[in-house]
Enzyme design. Structure first.
Site, short mmCIF file in Angstrom:
data_model
loop_
_atom_site.label_atom_id
_atom_site.label_comp_id
_atom_site.label_asym_id
_atom_site.label_seq_id
_atom_site.Cartn_x
_atom_site.Cartn_y
_atom_site.Cartn_z
N GLY A 37 -18.89 -26.14 -3.38
CA GLY A 37 -19.79 -25.99 -2.25
C GLY A 37 -19.81 -24.57 -1.76
N GLU B 78 -24.83 -24.59 -5.57
CA GLU B 78 -23.38 -24.33 -5.51
C GLU B 78 -22.63 -25.12 -6.58
OE1 GLU B 78 -21.50 -22.19 -3.94
OE2 GLU B 78 -22.90 -21.35 -2.49
N GLU C 203 -20.46 -23.21 -9.51
CA GLU C 203 -19.01 -23.35 -9.55
C GLU C 203 -18.48 -24.24 -10.66
OE1 GLU C 203 -17.57 -24.30 -5.63
OE2 GLU C 203 -18.42 -22.47 -4.78
N SER D 111 -19.14 -31.58 9.85
CA SER D 111 -18.14 -31.17 10.83
C SER D 111 -18.27 -29.67 11.09
CB SER D 111 -16.73 -31.51 10.35
OG SER D 111 -16.48 -30.95 9.08
N PRO D 112 -17.97 -29.26 12.33
CA PRO D 112 -17.99 -27.83 12.63
C PRO D 112 -16.77 -27.15 12.02
CG PRO D 112 -17.29 -29.06 14.55
CD PRO D 112 -17.65 -30.07 13.49
N GLU E 166 -10.88 -22.59 -11.51
CA GLU E 166 -10.59 -23.74 -12.37
C GLU E 166 -11.32 -24.94 -11.79
OE1 GLU E 166 -6.53 -25.96 -14.01
OE2 GLU E 166 -6.42 -24.75 -12.19
#
Length: 184
Positions: A73, A89, A93, A109-110, A146
């Protein structure tokens, strides 16, 4: 922790030094009237789960928390939906190609992400991504050193270096039957 607006000393429109606190989340220029609001940046994280009950995690290649586990992410780009950002993302990745139709929103969530000596306020949006066991092979790249398939039962939140991701993993594990639909 320093408020992010403390870093902004000059009005970005006219350059005035009279760029003053307007309220908790904004500054206003006393000369030109421009107001800037410090709103959170959009960020994503993916719980990528295969048919065997494994979850794809990555090892961080960069600070903060270099070398610890993470979820695929990152930050959304301008002019990009959160779903498009999540798909990009994941591809960057892990090499996996997913579409917005492949992802399901879980929760948000913040967070405050430390970057270049500044606390960047984010709103982390976490998604479930289901893939088949015979999916495209994974290949860590970009921010991931990884990429590892781990059985969900073997996931240990304390191995995740970023507090926000660790908390998301704890929440996912506590609610996994509901999130996964009782299949795992």
């Amino acid at each position: 922790m320093e408020h992010p607006l403390e870093k902004f000393k000059f009005c970005p429109v006219c350059g005035s030094t009279r760029f003053e606190v307007n309220n908790f989340k904004s500054k206003r220029c006393a000369d030109c009237g421009f107001a800037y609001y410090a709103n959170p940046c959009s960020a994503t994280a993916a719980f990528i789960v295969n048919d065997a009950g494994d979850m794809l995690v990555v090892r961080r290649a960069k600070e903060p928390a270099k070398g610890t586990l993470d979820l695929p992410g990152g930050f959304c780009d301008m002019l990009e939906t959160v779903e498009e950002g999540m798909c990009r993302e994941i591809k960057e990745e892990t090499g996996l190609e997913v579409t917005p139709e492949d992802i399901k929103y879980c929760f948000s969530s913040p967070n405050v992400y430390q970057y270049s000596g500044m606390g960047v306020h984010t709103l982390d949006m976490d998604y479930l991504v289901r893939v088949h066991c015979d999916s495209t092979p994974i290949a860590a790249s970009d921010d991931a050193a990884e990429a590892i398939w781990m059985h969900i039962a073997d996931i240990r939140p304390e191995e995740f270096g970023l507090t926000s991701i660790r908390n998301a993993v704890i929440r996912f594990l506590a609610d996994k039957d509901q999130i996964l639909g009782g299949n795992n």
